[in-house]
Motif scaffolding. Sequence first.
Motif, PDB file in Angstrom:
ATOM      1  N   LEU A 251     -35.960 -33.336 -35.539  1.00  0.00           N
ATOM      2  CA  LEU A 251     -36.009 -31.958 -35.420  1.00  0.00           C
ATOM      3  C   LEU A 251     -35.996 -31.495 -33.724  1.00  0.00           C
ATOM      4  O   LEU A 251     -36.660 -32.336 -33.130  1.00  0.00           O
ATOM      5  N   ALA A 252     -35.290 -30.479 -33.394  1.00  0.00           N
ATOM      6  CA  ALA A 252     -35.100 -30.099 -32.133  1.00  0.00           C
ATOM      7  C   ALA A 252     -35.331 -28.604 -32.165  1.00  0.00           C
ATOM      8  O   ALA A 252     -34.365 -28.030 -31.540  1.00  0.00           O
ATOM      9  N   ARG A 257     -37.104 -18.251 -33.574  1.00  0.00           N
ATOM     10  CA  ARG A 257     -36.389 -17.802 -34.593  1.00  0.00           C
ATOM     11  C   ARG A 257     -36.194 -19.142 -35.311  1.00  0.00           C
ATOM     12  O   ARG A 257     -35.898 -19.051 -36.631  1.00  0.00           O
ATOM     13  N   GLN A 258     -35.802 -20.324 -34.716  1.00  0.00           N
ATOM     14  CA  GLN A 258     -35.473 -21.403 -35.480  1.00  0.00           C
ATOM     15  C   GLN A 258     -36.608 -21.906 -36.340  1.00  0.00           C
ATOM     16  O   GLN A 258     -36.493 -22.454 -37.178  1.00  0.00           O
ATOM     17  N   PHE A 259     -37.616 -21.695 -35.732  1.00  0.00           N
ATOM     18  CA  PHE A 259     -38.768 -22.372 -36.502  1.00  0.00           C
ATOM     19  C   PHE A 259     -39.108 -21.628 -37.860  1.00  0.00           C
ATOM     20  O   PHE A 259     -39.464 -22.056 -38.927  1.00  0.00           O
ATOM     21  N   LEU A 307     -30.260 -31.807 -44.362  1.00  0.00           N
ATOM     22  CA  LEU A 307     -29.546 -31.556 -43.045  1.00  0.00           C
ATOM     23  C   LEU A 307     -28.467 -30.159 -43.426  1.00  0.00           C
ATOM     24  O   LEU A 307     -28.401 -29.622 -42.453  1.00  0.00           O
ATOM     25  N   GLN A 308     -27.996 -30.485 -44.464  1.00  0.00           N
ATOM     26  CA  GLN A 308     -27.062 -29.505 -45.039  1.00  0.00           C
ATOM     27  C   GLN A 308     -27.503 -27.982 -45.046  1.00  0.00           C
ATOM     28  O   GLN A 308     -26.947 -26.944 -44.354  1.00  0.00           O
ATOM     29  N   HIS A 309     -28.894 -28.022 -45.404  1.00  0.00           N
ATOM     30  CA  HIS A 309     -29.605 -26.613 -45.378  1.00  0.00           C
ATOM     31  C   HIS A 309     -29.998 -26.015 -44.028  1.00  0.00           C
ATOM     32  O   HIS A 309     -29.873 -24.992 -43.617  1.00  0.00           O
ATOM     33  N   LEU A 313     -28.309 -22.889 -41.464  1.00  0.00           N
ATOM     34  CA  LEU A 313     -29.136 -21.788 -40.837  1.00  0.00           C
ATOM     35  C   LEU A 313     -29.222 -21.919 -39.348  1.00  0.00           C
ATOM     36  O   LEU A 313     -30.272 -21.493 -38.819  1.00  0.00           O
ATOM     37  N   HIS A 314     -28.607 -23.059 -38.820  1.00  0.00           N
ATOM     38  CA  HIS A 314     -28.296 -23.347 -37.671  1.00  0.00           C
ATOM     39  C   HIS A 314     -29.952 -23.817 -37.009  1.00  0.00           C
ATOM     40  O   HIS A 314     -30.218 -23.359 -35.878  1.00  0.00           O
ATOM     41  N   VAL A 315     -30.396 -24.423 -37.736  1.00  0.00           N
ATOM     42  CA  VAL A 315     -31.740 -24.972 -37.243  1.00  0.00           C
ATOM     43  C   VAL A 315     -31.113 -26.433 -36.807  1.00  0.00           C
ATOM     44  O   VAL A 315     -30.599 -27.188 -37.302  1.00  0.00           O
ATOM     45  N   PRO A 316     -31.496 -26.920 -35.463  1.00  0.00           N
ATOM     46  CA  PRO A 316     -31.021 -28.088 -34.784  1.00  0.00           C
ATOM     47  C   PRO A 316     -31.961 -29.356 -35.334  1.00  0.00           C
ATOM     48  O   PRO A 316     -33.225 -29.559 -35.375  1.00  0.00           O
ATOM     49  N   ALA A 317     -31.202 -30.112 -36.080  1.00  0.00           N
ATOM     50  CA  ALA A 317     -31.565 -31.355 -37.018  1.00  0.00           C
ATOM     51  C   ALA A 317     -30.506 -32.518 -36.949  1.00  0.00           C
ATOM     52  O   ALA A 317     -29.359 -32.069 -36.953  1.00  0.00           O
ATOM     53  N   GLY A 318     -31.084 -33.702 -36.928  1.00  0.00           N
ATOM     54  CA  GLY A 318     -29.942 -34.599 -37.110  1.00  0.00           C
ATOM     55  C   GLY A 318     -30.552 -35.849 -37.722  1.00  0.00           C
ATOM     56  O   GLY A 318     -31.726 -36.217 -37.681  1.00  0.00           O
TER      57      GLY A 318
END
Length: 376
Positions: A251-252, A257-259, A307-309, A313-318
């Motif tokens: 997670l990044a 807002r992302q949190f 990851l798709q979810h 919602l534009h949450v940085p993750a990979g």
Amino acid sequence: MQDPIFKNMLVLELASVLAGPSVGQFFAELGAQVIKVENAATGGDVTRTWKLPTEPADTDTPAYFCAANWGKESFALDLLQEEDLAELYALVKLADIVIASYKPGDAEKLQVDYDTLKSINPHLIYGHITGYGPGDARAGYDAVVQAESGFMYLNGEPDGPPTKMPVALMDLLTAHQLKEGLLVALLQRERTGQGSLVQVSLLESAISALANQGTNYLVAGYPPKRMGSEHPTIVPYGSVYTTQDGKQLVLAVGDDRQFRRLCRVLGVEDFALDERYSTNYNRVRHREEVNEQLRPLILQWERNTLLQHLHALHVPAGAVNTVPDVFQLPQAQSMLLQREGVKPGIRQVAFKLAWQEHTEVSPPPSYKDKRNSEQG
């Protein structure tokens, strides 16, 4: 398609291993003629001998050498021989750039230092890589500079030893610094007609790249320490979690807002409203509690589904990819240098110009001693 930006430019590479050759390949990819001048007395670039157990013993283009030597011609010279030095000087008269990686004093002994070559070609741009700058005669080695510059101390788990990074990052950082310096020197020459000396060292490049970790100490008085993949001033950022299918993701989360969106996906929206976690400042202060809450929640998901979810919602993750995984990515496929009958290479040029496509680049050259070539 327009002609390559550096068509008709001649670059002489008096450098070995990774930093200097990376710069040479950069210019080759952009259309320059790059002649790799190898030391005939030692059998050429030392990385020709750096081979994996899976590689043939007799190859002179092993994987390491191929990392930074696409697009070049190889020309072996013994610069201690008067005839060979004269051949180099003939090339210098025609050259635009020389890339050198001699330790301080050695270029002068070989009569290939900037002042000597400038007397042959006043318009020459000479890029010189050293380990520690022109005033320190030590040779520069990436692993040693990783240690001396603080990178090794900062890398690794909090309860583990200092750890070298798995690529020669100091060499690569130095290569980028030299590219920038040479491009500035080319611009200056375009405006003034004057050549110049560009000097860069591994240690100074590394110190420059300490970035926020350096200013954490200089500005905030906080000596950075090993934190694994965690970030000193953002939570959760760099944090690695395991999913239900035994895979890992990172997670990044860079802002509040992302949190909140992360918590929404995980079904714990109230967690983001808790005063202890609602702001990044407070999450940094309660780092362990945040991770303790997130780990079991993420463990309930399969990685690809989560990851798709998150991406929706534009949450940085990979995903934490293996190297084979990386080269399945479409972006990685576009970064490959490919020629029929040759194993792929990796581009040094990662940017794209709207008006120019990638040019075709020749594969890494075999070692050619000119005297053997003449006999053949």
